[in-house]
Design a protein around this motif. Sequence first.
Motif, PDB file in Angstrom:
ATOM      1  N   MET A 142      46.401  22.222  32.594  1.00  0.00           N
ATOM      2  CA  MET A 142      45.883  21.871  31.407  1.00  0.00           C
ATOM      3  C   MET A 142      46.792  21.044  30.643  1.00  0.00           C
ATOM      4  O   MET A 142      46.108  20.154  29.897  1.00  0.00           O
ATOM      5  CB  MET A 142      45.594  23.125  30.398  1.00  0.00           C
ATOM      6  N   ALA A 159      41.288  25.566  31.247  1.00  0.00           N
ATOM      7  CA  ALA A 159      41.970  26.663  30.666  1.00  0.00           C
ATOM      8  C   ALA A 159      40.869  27.771  30.555  1.00  0.00           C
ATOM      9  O   ALA A 159      41.220  28.958  30.772  1.00  0.00           O
ATOM     10  CB  ALA A 159      42.649  26.149  29.239  1.00  0.00           C
ATOM     11  N   CYS A 162      40.233  29.387  33.670  1.00  0.00           N
ATOM     12  CA  CYS A 162      41.343  30.179  34.250  1.00  0.00           C
ATOM     13  C   CYS A 162      41.450  31.508  33.541  1.00  0.00           C
ATOM     14  O   CYS A 162      41.789  32.497  34.072  1.00  0.00           O
ATOM     15  CB  CYS A 162      42.797  29.289  34.066  1.00  0.00           C
ATOM     16  N   VAL A 163      41.155  31.371  32.207  1.00  0.00           N
ATOM     17  CA  VAL A 163      41.022  32.798  31.314  1.00  0.00           C
ATOM     18  C   VAL A 163      40.110  33.604  32.158  1.00  0.00           C
ATOM     19  O   VAL A 163      40.401  34.769  32.270  1.00  0.00           O
ATOM     20  CB  VAL A 163      40.711  32.469  29.908  1.00  0.00           C
ATOM     21  N   SER A 289      46.606  27.438  39.693  1.00  0.00           N
ATOM     22  CA  SER A 289      46.958  28.651  38.953  1.00  0.00           C
ATOM     23  C   SER A 289      48.897  28.783  38.895  1.00  0.00           C
ATOM     24  O   SER A 289      49.333  28.914  37.873  1.00  0.00           O
ATOM     25  CB  SER A 289      46.497  29.845  39.765  1.00  0.00           C
ATOM     26  N   ILE A 292      51.315  26.846  36.570  1.00  0.00           N
ATOM     27  CA  ILE A 292      51.435  27.259  35.026  1.00  0.00           C
ATOM     28  C   ILE A 292      52.701  28.015  35.073  1.00  0.00           C
ATOM     29  O   ILE A 292      53.549  27.961  34.035  1.00  0.00           O
ATOM     30  CB  ILE A 292      50.282  28.246  34.681  1.00  0.00           C
ATOM     31  N   TYR A 379      48.975  33.478  33.906  1.00  0.00           N
ATOM     32  CA  TYR A 379      48.035  32.276  34.010  1.00  0.00           C
ATOM     33  C   TYR A 379      47.117  32.327  32.601  1.00  0.00           C
ATOM     34  O   TYR A 379      47.169  31.552  31.865  1.00  0.00           O
ATOM     35  CB  TYR A 379      47.262  32.262  35.078  1.00  0.00           C
ATOM     36  N   ARG A 382      48.897  32.062  29.036  1.00  0.00           N
ATOM     37  CA  ARG A 382      49.438  30.630  28.596  1.00  0.00           C
ATOM     38  C   ARG A 382      48.019  29.695  28.511  1.00  0.00           C
ATOM     39  O   ARG A 382      48.146  28.611  27.664  1.00  0.00           O
ATOM     40  CB  ARG A 382      50.150  30.111  29.958  1.00  0.00           C
ATOM     41  N   CYS A 383      46.971  30.024  29.304  1.00  0.00           N
ATOM     42  CA  CYS A 383      45.822  29.293  29.074  1.00  0.00           C
ATOM     43  C   CYS A 383      45.071  29.404  27.632  1.00  0.00           C
ATOM     44  O   CYS A 383      44.678  28.465  26.927  1.00  0.00           O
ATOM     45  CB  CYS A 383      44.878  29.393  30.076  1.00  0.00           C
ATOM     46  N   TYR A 386      47.218  27.828  25.072  1.00  0.00           N
ATOM     47  CA  TYR A 386      46.844  26.135  25.077  1.00  0.00           C
ATOM     48  C   TYR A 386      45.707  26.087  24.174  1.00  0.00           C
ATOM     49  O   TYR A 386      45.572  25.256  23.623  1.00  0.00           O
ATOM     50  CB  TYR A 386      46.789  25.595  26.542  1.00  0.00           C
ATOM     51  N   MET A 428      37.862  26.345  39.040  1.00  0.00           N
ATOM     52  CA  MET A 428      39.306  25.942  38.540  1.00  0.00           C
ATOM     53  C   MET A 428      40.132  24.779  39.403  1.00  0.00           C
ATOM     54  O   MET A 428      40.693  23.767  38.960  1.00  0.00           O
ATOM     55  CB  MET A 428      40.416  27.040  38.485  1.00  0.00           C
ATOM     56  N   ASN A 432      41.731  20.422  38.192  1.00  0.00           N
ATOM     57  CA  ASN A 432      43.064  20.347  38.553  1.00  0.00           C
ATOM     58  C   ASN A 432      43.079  19.574  39.725  1.00  0.00           C
ATOM     59  O   ASN A 432      44.059  18.542  39.559  1.00  0.00           O
ATOM     60  CB  ASN A 432      43.597  21.783  39.512  1.00  0.00           C
TER      61      ASN A 432
END
Length: 455
Positions: A142, A159, A162-163, A289, A292, A379, A382-383, A386, A428, A432
């Motif tokens: 991200m 992001a 990923c969540v 992943s 991160i 992971y 952090r997303c 963000y 995802m 990426n």
Amino acid sequence: MQPIMQGVEMLNANINQIVWGPLMLIFLSGIGIYLSFRTDFPQARHFGHICKHTIGTLFKKRTARKKGEITPFQAVSTALAGTIGVGNIVGVATAITAGGPGAVFWMWVSAFFGMMTKYTEVLLAVRYRRRRADGSFTGGPMVYLADGLHFKKLAALFAVLCVLASLGIGNMTQANAISQAAQALWGAPAQLTGLVAMGIVAFVMLGGIGRIANVAEKIVPLMALFYIAGCVAALAIYGEQLPSAFTQIFQGAFDLRAAGGGVAGYAVARAIRYGFSRGVFSNEAGLGSAPIVHASAQTDNPVRQGFWGMIEVFFDTLVMCTMTALVIIASGLWERAGMDGLVLTAAAFTKALGPMGGSFVSIGVIFFALSTIFGWSVYGQRCIEYLFPRTPRMAQGYRIGYVALVFAGAVMELQMVWNISDTLNGLMAIPNLIGVVGLSGVAIRMTRDYFDHLR
């Protein structure tokens, strides 16, 4: 309600076929091949140097680090915690039953080129990471999508995906695997397993990334040694069958004769498809992943942190998955109808080690799934940070919700959650990989400069 659920399942199945279909696998593998050629195959030519500056640094004295920073080994341990999971036990068995022993060879090929993909992801994560208010770093796809390529909408999409994936494939499905393994091993009720697992995850996760990294640093080597020891014991018993197992792997990978009266090459095509797909599913090279957590590592050299990404893929697939595959193939049970996944793996170990084999697999599942929950919590958090940088309560809410879903996953039937999460996990990869391709020139230049300087 039932027709709606069936419609959702059918829609997800169609999307999943596209996401994990041949085009995605070609894209994933093609990027690894391209990066390997452009950098002169460092994963082969400089493997000794890579080991020296990764595994070889473990016994050196550590320097003091700032709050929120983690060591390079803690970074790879946390990433491996999220990577080494049920796929190393179930995914390998599925690849062999669907694609034959030849799938293992193509899993190796996938891992060889995937080492460069993961290396590039990690390098970019460190190269474009951001410094946080406490002096530590944050980064990942991200961030390099937003700051490297200036694709902020694509960064936000990654992001969000990923969540969602962290809540499903990184949490609930893993908790369900723990519950089933505990039931098989001790007859433990799902509610009790869920409460215990939730308490462990809460204690570790609510201590922040530092505590997660400390736990991962200890639990990952321990569980790896435990699993490898069990594999070595089983392979010692299957010793006479090992030459035949390797023969089946190579014959299955290249035998272009017609299979069962079908079109010539059909068996090889299936071996390639399932070998590559399960290899990627296992080591997560290209999914975005692991970078991160690598972005938080205490390092000033993106290339050398990228080496840890290579070692991660090497250990996950070329060591762990290979040992599982050899046990299954040497047992001869993979050809039996109706045996697949966890049942096949457990049966292969039970045939070699007796009743202890089934217990070994169940304990492995518990350790692997629990470590995956820890890794994916980083992971997802952090997303969230963000997406909502000015709203700390969102991160706090995510942590509380993540812990609560551990219990929910342990006590629920989750086939649909697993299927949807598998699709989200694959989605995802799309933003990426756009970032990896778009910034590949930066990674190639930095890699060439590093090795030119050595020479």
